[in-house]
Design a protein around this motif. Structure first.
Motif, PDB file in Angstrom:
ATOM      1  N   ARG A  24       0.813  -1.223   0.000  1.00  0.00           N
ATOM      2  CA  ARG A  24       0.000   0.000   0.000  1.00  0.00           C
ATOM      3  C   ARG A  24       0.847   1.273   0.000  1.00  0.00           C
ATOM      4  O   ARG A  24       0.416   2.321  -0.473  1.00  0.00           O
ATOM      5  CB  ARG A  24      -0.911   0.019   1.226  1.00  0.00           C
ATOM      6  N   ASP A 203     -11.170  -3.306   1.060  1.00  0.00           N
ATOM      7  CA  ASP A 203     -11.445  -1.935   1.466  1.00  0.00           C
ATOM      8  C   ASP A 203     -12.949  -1.697   1.415  1.00  0.00           C
ATOM      9  O   ASP A 203     -13.659  -2.308   0.620  1.00  0.00           O
ATOM     10  CB  ASP A 203     -10.733  -0.938   0.557  1.00  0.00           C
ATOM     11  N   GLU A 205     -14.654   1.222   0.719  1.00  0.00           N
ATOM     12  CA  GLU A 205     -15.265   2.205  -0.168  1.00  0.00           C
ATOM     13  C   GLU A 205     -14.372   2.570  -1.341  1.00  0.00           C
ATOM     14  O   GLU A 205     -13.198   2.198  -1.404  1.00  0.00           O
ATOM     15  CB  GLU A 205     -15.623   3.467   0.621  1.00  0.00           C
ATOM     16  N   THR A 207     -13.382   5.941  -4.201  1.00  0.00           N
ATOM     17  CA  THR A 207     -13.429   7.383  -4.440  1.00  0.00           C
ATOM     18  C   THR A 207     -14.422   7.657  -5.567  1.00  0.00           C
ATOM     19  O   THR A 207     -14.922   6.736  -6.221  1.00  0.00           O
ATOM     20  CB  THR A 207     -12.043   7.921  -4.839  1.00  0.00           C
ATOM     21  N   LYS A 213     -10.250   3.056  -1.586  1.00  0.00           N
ATOM     22  CA  LYS A 213      -9.841   3.946  -0.511  1.00  0.00           C
ATOM     23  C   LYS A 213      -9.712   3.135   0.778  1.00  0.00           C
ATOM     24  O   LYS A 213     -10.678   2.506   1.203  1.00  0.00           O
ATOM     25  CB  LYS A 213     -10.887   5.056  -0.338  1.00  0.00           C
ATOM     26  N   PRO A 214      -8.494   3.054   1.374  1.00  0.00           N
ATOM     27  CA  PRO A 214      -7.253   3.739   1.011  1.00  0.00           C
ATOM     28  C   PRO A 214      -6.553   3.150  -0.209  1.00  0.00           C
ATOM     29  O   PRO A 214      -5.769   3.829  -0.859  1.00  0.00           O
ATOM     30  CB  PRO A 214      -6.388   3.569   2.263  1.00  0.00           C
ATOM     31  N   GLY A 215      -6.800   1.876  -0.533  1.00  0.00           N
ATOM     32  CA  GLY A 215      -6.270   1.298  -1.759  1.00  0.00           C
ATOM     33  C   GLY A 215      -4.766   1.151  -1.787  1.00  0.00           C
ATOM     34  O   GLY A 215      -4.081   1.164  -0.757  1.00  0.00           O
TER      35      GLY A 215
END
Length: 229
Positions: A24, A203, A205, A207, A213-215
């Motif tokens: 990450r 993750d 969610e 963007t 996100k955070p990805g």
């Protein structure tokens, strides 16, 4: 995770979790990105293939000392790897290392149209994949393994699953480093009885541009040093 479909599996292997954390980081150089994706795929593939293939007895062979033994191989007999261009290429070598015999590699080229985020196919080298070819599905593998480091909106994964189903694959195994919950659920619902999805991480969610996100950023760009193209 209780809110995941039954055909979705997220690994909790501690070594894999640690490597994903390293992947990450924006400070991880391209050489290490490639190595980490390979290592993560190797661990993930070991877990996934333990449930997707089985051992069957083969013919008798001899050891170097002349002792006879019964050989073993895996089934299904026909397996193929389907990396999604470009970033799926970084996962191929690990699965080739795991499988005891060489298998075909069929590439699929898919990209997300920037304004709609819908998948567009630009390359497909599945044998006899065109309808009306006269041998539709004749060479389809019983197990097709999709390799794609990221499941974001799920559109690309779903399109790949549909391409393999139309080709005639009996089962599809999806291996992905990281997925977004909404996209993973969407992909898993495309063919629930025929698809198993294995992830190294999840993750919650996306963007507004469809990135996790955070990805971990754009894996293809990080692998091939095309960031900022």
């Amino acid at each position: 995770m209780s809110n995941l479909p039954p055909n979705v599996h997220v690994s909790s292997h501690p070594c894999l979790v640690g490597k994903l954390s390293q992947l990450r980081s924006s400070s991880t150089p391209a050489r290490d990105v490639k190595a980490l994706i390979n290592d993560i795929t190797l661990i993930l593939g070991t877990e996934a293939l333990a449930t997707a293939v089985s051992v069957v007895p083969g013919p008798t062979d001899q050891t170097p000392l002349g002792f006879e033994y019964k050989t073993s191989t895996v089934e299904p007999e026909t397996i193929s790897l389907v990396p999604i261009l470009r970033s799926g290429l970084g996962m191929v070598e690990a699965i080739q290392t795991l499988l005891p015999t060489p298998v075909p590699v069929h590439h699929l080229g898919l990209f997300r149209e920037p304004s709609t985020l819908l998948p567009v196919e630009y390359y497909n080298n599945l044998p006899n994949h065109l309808s009306g070819s006269g041998s539709h599905g004749a060479q389809a593998s019983r197990l097709a393994i999709i390799l794609d480091p990221v499941i974001a909106t799920g559109g690309t994964c779903a399109a790949a699953i549909n391409a393999l189903r139309e080709w005639g694959a009996q089962r599809v195994l999806v291996l992905s480093v990281l997925g977004a919950l909404p996209g993973v659920k969407a992909a898993a619902s495309e063919w629930p009885e025929g698809v198993q999805i294995w992830l190294a991480g999840l993750d919650e969610e996306l963007t507004d541009k469809g990135m996790l996100k955070p990805g971990m950023g754009d894996v293809g760009d990080r692998l091939f040093l095309t960031i900022g193209k």
